[in-house]
Structures are given as structure tokens and as C-alpha cells.
Design an enzyme around this catalytic site. Structure first.
Site, PDB file in Angstrom:
ATOM      1  N   HIS A 289       0.865  -1.178   0.000  1.00 12.35           N
ATOM      2  CA  HIS A 289       0.000   0.000   0.000  1.00 12.35           C
ATOM      3  C   HIS A 289       0.905   1.233   0.000  1.00 12.35           C
ATOM      4  CE1 HIS A 289      -3.884   2.068   1.226  1.00 12.35           C
ATOM      5  NE2 HIS A 289      -2.983   3.011   1.409  1.00 12.35           N
ATOM      6  N   HIS A 332      -1.239   3.876  11.603  1.00 13.00           N
ATOM      7  CA  HIS A 332       0.009   4.618  11.689  1.00 13.00           C
ATOM      8  C   HIS A 332      -0.097   5.786  12.675  1.00 13.00           C
ATOM      9  CE1 HIS A 332      -2.244   7.014   8.755  1.00 13.00           C
ATOM     10  NE2 HIS A 332      -1.342   7.968   8.810  1.00 13.00           N
ATOM     11  N   GLU A 338      -3.543  15.694  10.375  1.00 11.48           N
ATOM     12  CA  GLU A 338      -4.443  15.469   9.257  1.00 11.48           C
ATOM     13  C   GLU A 338      -5.866  15.936   9.579  1.00 11.48           C
ATOM     14  OE1 GLU A 338      -4.213  11.278   8.617  1.00 11.48           O
ATOM     15  OE2 GLU A 338      -2.059  11.286   8.231  1.00 11.48           O
ATOM     16  N   HIS A 363      -6.907  13.928  12.961  1.00 12.33           N
ATOM     17  CA  HIS A 363      -5.924  13.012  13.533  1.00 12.33           C
ATOM     18  C   HIS A 363      -4.633  13.808  13.652  1.00 12.33           C
ATOM     19  CE1 HIS A 363      -8.913  10.345  11.532  1.00 12.33           C
ATOM     20  NE2 HIS A 363      -8.860   9.786  12.725  1.00 12.33           N
ATOM     21  N   HIS A 369      -3.989   6.291  14.527  1.00 14.09           N
ATOM     22  CA  HIS A 369      -5.248   6.213  13.795  1.00 14.09           C
ATOM     23  C   HIS A 369      -5.133   5.187  12.677  1.00 14.09           C
ATOM     24  CE1 HIS A 369      -2.770   9.335  11.919  1.00 14.09           C
ATOM     25  NE2 HIS A 369      -3.415   9.143  10.784  1.00 14.09           N
TER      26      HIS A 369
END
Length: 435
Positions: A289, A332, A338, A363, A369
Site C-alpha cells: 500500500h 500509523h 491530518e 488526527h 489512527h
């Protein structure tokens, strides 16, 4: 006098446009006498001595210079608009999420309807940002505004905006964004009668296209898809109000005419719009990813290479094809903070509900999160065939600074009090006897 929007394409180009033939001088910026009795005025978005690649300025040929009829400014009520640094309340460090904030019943212009959710950095030192929602229920009439503290990115979520600017007219609807550079005057109309959306106030370096690096010359946001307005002037004498945001406060002065009187202009410092559905995403085509930075549309660089003052990132329609890979965002903790919004659809990391169009999540720096339990269990057990995410558009304002939540946002009824607990239902799967 043009009343409908028209555009020219490209990002960071040296544009030139005139509403009257011959209004642009040839071969010089400030002739002794401008055509049609116009005034020449330069608007600089960077220091005069900035390198050519980052030097931003436009020459405006207008009916009156801005200084004309500039009356005394009186301080105005800023309402619920806040500017960094702002530390109104102490919030325990945890993920936060809000339901959509409903439109009010009273008449509010776009500027009156700004509600600050977080601030980061320091506007006075030209670093960081403010994140806001706007809740507008009336058009601005003989009312104009410009922001000296930062450039403004509007992200409509419900209802469109018609932004009448000094440079021309921009129509922006959900699925599009519009950027108004600092110092650019505008007035906002509501074609649908009301509008709700998100607003990023960028105190730092101007938003620009990110470097593509190993991606090469194509994909992500392409310069040709950015639209800048052509000249459209107003020659109208009417008692009007000009509001200026400067130093974190709002200041107002009375003027006797429309300040949107630019007949011609040329340069590379101008407002623009972009259709997010024209973004060309890239992603992993075998396994793993990739970091969400591959979805960066625009970035505000800082003095530290590779560390953005702001990244504007979107999560739009795209194919998911990676094999033997957990496809939603991984769990992470991040040095960047964010702020997320959802324009329409469902965000793939929050399939369990609660994050709906018009909502907000935060976050913050170095807080954990990731996907909720429904998203984790579904993605962990899915048959990994090629799958297309469709009908979705989420975005993120990401900054290197911690984001301070305002008292207004902390006190909203729409704040989901239990959101910080969304990770608790995640079950233990560890079994040392079974690989």
C-alpha cells in the site's frame, strides 16, 4: 462588462487577458499613460527578489487604484473566525470527528459564515494554516473581501459558489476547488441559495503542484486542467463595504464603487479552479500500500525540503488491484497532522459509518489512527480481485504543525464524543501456535 465566467487553462503560466481590446500595454508594464484612462497596479505575491521560478506577481490595469477612496478602517467583529496562534481550549490528545454542521436559519454571507475548526502554526510568521467550514445562506451584495493573512482554498460540499474576483469570475461546485491568493479582492454569490463547504487558509508558501519524482512527467494533477479566469470588470458606482482580514482581525471600510474594476491583467499571480475528478491517480499494481502522498493535488512547500507546510490530498475514484495486501490505509502515527473532510460517497477506511459527507475528522501529530473494525475485518478477509472505488471524494489538509482545536469546534453538538474509542473493538488475533 462580462457577467459569465470564462477561463484560460494552465498552472503558474504567465497569463494575459483583456476585457477591452488594447487595454494591455505592449512591451511595458507601467506606461506613462495607460489605455482607456486606466491605472497600472502591481500585485505581488512574493518578494521582488524571489527567484524567477517562485516569483509571483501580476499587473492589473484598473479603473481606480486600490488606494483611491481607501477610507479609515474600523475593526469589525470576526465572529467565529480564528487565526493561529490560537489556544482557546485544552483538548486531550485523541482522534476527533464531527458530524456535518447544519446550515443556520439566519442570513449569513460567505465571510460571515466562516467557522474555524483548527489553527496551526503562526500566521504572523507565514507558517501553518487555519481550517474552517463555511455556512453561507445569502449572497454578498455590495460587499467585498480580501485576505492579507493567507491564500484561501474553497472546497464546496453542498451548493456552489460564484466568486467574482478582480481577475474575473469563477464558478465552483462540489467536486471542484477554487484558490484565491492573498490580497485578491472578491465577492461571493450563492447560485443555489445556500452553500456549505470547507476552507483552508494557507499562511505559508503559495500552493503549487508537487514534484512527481520517479512518477515522471504525467499523472496526478496536470497543469492544463487548472482554469484561471479571463478579465471581467465592473464599472459601477455604489455605496459598498470592503472587509480586510489582516493580522488575524477583520477590518472594514466604506467605499463608493466596486473594487472589481480590473479591465486587463497579465502575470502569474491569479485565482484559479480545479476539477478534482480530473486528477489522475497512481497506485501499486502488484503488492503493498503506497503512502497517501501519491494523491497530493497541491502542496505548500516549507523551508525544509520534502516537508510540506500544507499538502492537499484527495481520495477519489480509483482501481484497487494490489495482491496479498491490506488495501485500506494502514494503521500509523504521523509527524504530520491530518484534517479530513468528505465531499460525497464513503471513505474506504471508515466503512463502519459515522464519517458522512460534510463531516470532519482530525488526527493530530503523533496520535494513532487507522481503519475502524468493519474496514479492517472486511479488508483482511476480502477476495482480492480488482475492485474499483466509485462515487467517493474525500480529502485531507495535512500540515507539519499540530492543529489546535477552537472553542467553537470543541463545543459543537456535532462532535462525536466517543470517536476516540473507535479502535477499542479491534480484536486480538495473535496465536503463536498458528502462523
Amino acid at each position: 462588462m462580462v457577467t459569465e465566467p470564462a477561463y484560460q487553462s494552465g498552472f503558474g503560466n504567465g497569463f494575459e487577458t483583456e476585457a477591452l481590446s488594447g487595454a494591455l500595454p505592449i512591451g511595458r508594464n507601467s506606461p506613462q499613460k495607460c489605455a482607456y484612462g486606466l491605472y497600472a497596479e502591481q500585485l505581488s505575491g512574493s518578494p521582488f527578489t524571489a527567484p524567477r521560478a517562485s516569483n509571483e506577481r501580476s499587473w492589473l490595469y484598473r479603473i481606480r487604484p486600490t488606494v483611491a477612496n481607501w477610507g479609515r478602517l474600523a475593526k469589525a467583529d470576526a465572529g467565529l473566525w480564528r487565526t493561529a496562534p490560537c489556544a482557546e481550549v485544552e483538548i486531550p490528545p485523541a482522534p476527533m470527528r464531527w458530524d456535518p454542521i447544519p446550515l443556520p436559519s439566519e442570513g449569513l454571507s460567505l465571510i460571515e459564515g466562516v467557522r474555524t475548526i483548527t489553527t496551526a502554526g503562526d500566521a504572523g510568521s507565514q507558517a501553518g494554516m487555519g481550517t474552517h467550514v463555511y455556512l453561507a445562506t445569502r449572497s454578498m451584495e455590495n460587499e467585498y473581501f480580501y485576505n492579507a493573512d493567507g491564500e484561501m482554498m474553497f472546497v464546496p460540499q453542498q451548493g456552489g459558489l460564484r466568486l467574482r474576483t478582480e481577475f474575473g469570475i469563477i464558478d465552483v461546485d462540489p467536486g471542484e476547488v477554487a484558490v484565491i491568493p492573498r490580497g485578491v479582492k472578491f465577492s461571493a454569490e450563492l447560485p443555489n441559495g445556500s452553500a456549505r463547504g470547507y476552507l483552508c487558509e494557507n499562511y505559508g508558501g503559495a500552493l503549487t503542484l508537487p514534484e512527481r519524482g520517479p512518477i515522471g512527467a504525467n499523472c496526478l494533477a496536470n497543469p492544463r486542467d487548472f482554469l484561471t479566469p479571463v478579465a471581467a470588470y465592473e464599472d459601477r458606482d455604489a455605496s459598498s463595504k470592503l472587509t480586510v482580514k489582516w493580522g488575524g482581525s477583520l477590518w472594514v471600510t466604506e467605499i463608493a464603487y466596486s473594487p472589481l474594476d480590473v479591465v486587463a491583467w497579465h502575470g502569474n499571480y491569479a485565482p484559479y479552479k480545479y476539477d478534482l475528478r480530473r486528477f489522475s491517480p497512481v497506485g501499486p499494481v502488484l503488492f503493498d500500500h503506497a503512502d497517501p502522498s501519491i494523491f497530493t493535488v497541491l502542496t505548500s512547500p516549507s523551508e525544509t525540503p520534502g516537508t510540506a507546510n500544507i499538502d492537499f490530498v484527495i481520495f477519489s475514484d480509483r482501481w484497487m488491484v494490489a495482491e496479498n495486501t491490506f488495501r485500506p490505509p494502514w494503521y500509523h502515527m504521523n509527524v504530520m497532522s491530518e484534517f479530513m473532510g468528505l465531499i460525497y460517497g464513503v471513505y474506504d477506511a471508515k466503512t463502519g459509518g459515522g464519517f458522512v459527507p460534510g463531516g470532519i475528522s482530525l488526527h493530530n501529530t503523533m496520535l494513532p489512527h487507522g481503519p475502524d473494525m468493519d474496514a479492517f475485518e472486511g479488508a483482511s478477509n476480502a477476495d482480492l480481485k480488482p475492485h474499483k472505488l466509485e462515487g467517493t471524494m474525500a480529502f485531507m489538509f495535512e500540515t507539519r504543525f499540530p492543529q489546535r482545536v477552537t472553542a467553537y469546534a470543541a463545543g459543537l453538538a456535532q462532535l462525536q464524543q466517543d470517536y476516540g474509542d473507535y479502535g477499542l473493538p479491534l480484536r486480538k488475533h495473535f496465536n503463536p501456535e498458528r502462523r
